[in-house]
Design an enzyme around this catalytic site. Sequence first.
Site, PDB file in Angstrom:
ATOM      1  N   SER A 157      -4.423  -5.375  -1.845  1.00  0.00           N
ATOM      2  CA  SER A 157      -3.689  -5.527  -3.103  1.00  0.00           C
ATOM      3  C   SER A 157      -2.738  -6.701  -2.949  1.00  0.00           C
ATOM      4  O   SER A 157      -2.325  -7.039  -1.831  1.00  0.00           O
ATOM      5  CB  SER A 157      -2.898  -4.249  -3.413  1.00  0.00           C
ATOM      6  N   TYR A 170       2.965   2.563  -1.261  1.00  0.00           N
ATOM      7  CA  TYR A 170       1.697   1.906  -1.587  1.00  0.00           C
ATOM      8  C   TYR A 170       1.693   0.465  -1.088  1.00  0.00           C
ATOM      9  O   TYR A 170       0.705  -0.009  -0.532  1.00  0.00           O
ATOM     10  CB  TYR A 170       1.472   1.954  -3.093  1.00  0.00           C
TER      11      TYR A 170
END
Length: 273
Positions: A157, A170
């Site tokens: 990501s 995350y």
Amino acid sequence: MTKAFSNLNIVITGATGVIGSTFAKGLAKKGAKIGLLGRDETKIERLQSEIDSDKKQTIVLKGDVLDKKSLINAKEIFNNKFGKVDVLLNVAGGNSPTATTEDEFYDKQSKKNFFDLDEKGVEQVFNLNYLGSFLPSQVFGEDIIGSELGTIINISSMNAFTPLTKIPAYSGAKASINNFTQWLATYFAGHIRVNAIAPGFFETNQNKQLLRNQDGSYSERANKILSQTPMGRFGNPEDLLGTLYWLIDDTQSGFVTGVVVPVDGGFSSYSGV
């Protein structure tokens, strides 16, 4: 159908998610044999019916990326139908509301600031993203090590490079995927190519509550993201397919390993001025 892909046996974890299902549909059109792996058998069967009604090109693999025994069982089922695995796509991952702050910057009046985050939620996020790629790589990698076309592709990501506000677990977990990708690429050099794709901002069910107001309009956070994205839009899952095909195809990326490729509409290149 692309001949190079019709010879490939591919397993996709998190196959029923937005990115996983997009990958499955794209690779099915190219003729690959695909193992659709996930926890919800009903959802997997629904996806299979959408892309392969005669069930000749795909197989349903019920398994949990955090349960090694279920992964071993899934591999055996795949092997019995299609033979050994050539490519693993580690797509399973995600965040948790219990590991997400309400405030972007510390606010003691916030209903959920850093001090309120649940340790079990943080652990869940790290396990799902890191172990959820580590364990499938262990299990399916035993097949891939013997494939001349073997490759593992992880999903990272953009927040792995610069952490985003509100989602410390995350962001940290995805940073670990970048490191794991580089480590594994070095470890398997000459045997398995290992790379990662780092999507920019895509609107998914997972982040919808952060990007949309109750009336459906973009939230302040969404508008902030778009203002920092030179292409001025959120990504579509299909925007990832070209990079995926390139990383899989040994004739095009045979000397590429250990890289994390951003697909982010220019977000990472823009300084804000």
